[in-house]
Design a protein around this motif. Structure first.
Motif, short mmCIF file in Angstrom:
data_model
loop_
_atom_site.label_atom_id
_atom_site.label_comp_id
_atom_site.label_asym_id
_atom_site.label_seq_id
_atom_site.Cartn_x
_atom_site.Cartn_y
_atom_site.Cartn_z
N VAL A 56 0.84 -1.20 0.00
CA VAL A 56 0.00 0.00 0.00
C VAL A 56 0.88 1.24 0.00
CG1 VAL A 56 -1.94 -1.14 1.14
CG2 VAL A 56 -0.22 0.01 2.52
N TYR A 57 0.31 2.34 -0.51
CA TYR A 57 1.05 3.60 -0.54
C TYR A 57 1.38 4.08 0.87
CZ TYR A 57 0.17 4.28 -5.54
OH TYR A 57 0.14 4.16 -6.90
N VAL A 58 0.36 4.12 1.75
CA VAL A 58 0.57 4.60 3.12
C VAL A 58 -0.23 3.75 4.11
CG1 VAL A 58 1.08 7.00 2.52
CG2 VAL A 58 -1.28 6.32 2.89
N ASN A 59 0.31 3.67 5.32
CA ASN A 59 -0.35 3.02 6.45
C ASN A 59 -0.50 4.05 7.56
OD1 ASN A 59 -0.63 0.19 5.67
ND2 ASN A 59 1.61 0.17 5.65
N THR A 60 -1.31 3.73 8.56
CA THR A 60 -1.42 4.58 9.73
C THR A 60 -0.04 4.73 10.37
OG1 THR A 60 -3.68 3.82 10.08
CG2 THR A 60 -2.59 4.84 11.96
#
Length: 166
Positions: free
Chosen positions: A109-113
């Motif tokens: 994924v591009y970004v995570n929390t």
């Protein structure tokens, strides 16, 4: 070609004005924005002379009462977010489409929390009419929450991420 941020700004300006139709053409790109009668159509064509129209059922209900739907969304379950609005930024969907958290199913994924982002970081992709649009963070900060699921249909203006500004 206009960036997503510029298109988003155009949509906001046209929505607030009395203009019913806006056309923009440059080289092989064409953008047409129309509003009125409870219907809003957003077209973006990459190849010349190819007309595309947004699916009417998904878009028609959107602009008829935008202020009420935003108030209802804010008054219901996001009271804690209101108190922290100064430090939290909502990354919103600039269009109706399908949300993808990664560039392809077999990639990360591009970004995570918890991830740090800059204003030009790509945070997701929105697919609309077979066009894959990269969505940028627009702010420097840290991803606090991912608000949608991978593959979920999203509406124009729907919050996708909460970012703590830095």
């Amino acid at each position: 070609m206009l960036k997503i941020q510029e298109i988003r700004e155009l949509i906001k300006l046209i929505d607030q004005s009395s203009i019913n139709e806006f056309n923009y053409e440059l080289e092989d790109a064409k953008i047409t924005l129309k509003k009125g009668g409870g219907e809003q159509v957003v077209q973006q064509t990459v190849q010349p002379r190819v007309e595309q129209a947004a699916p009417a059922p998904q878009v028609q209900a959107q602009p008829s009462q935008p202020s009420e739907s935003k108030q209802e969304a804010n008054s219901g379950n996001s009271e804690p977010v209101k108190e922290m609005d100064e430090t939290l930024h909502k990354i919103e969907s600039p269009m109706v489409g399908t949300f993808y958290a990664s560039p392809s199913p077999d990639e990360d994924v591009y970004v995570n929390t918890g991830d740090k982002v800059s204003n030009d970081s790509i945070v997701c992709i929105i697919e609309a009419m077979k066009l894959f649009n990269e969505i940028e963070a627009e702010v420097n900060g840290e991803i606090v929450e991912v608000l949608v699921e991978n593959g979920q249909l999203v509406e124009y203006g729907q919050p996708l991420f909460l970012v703590k500004k830095q």
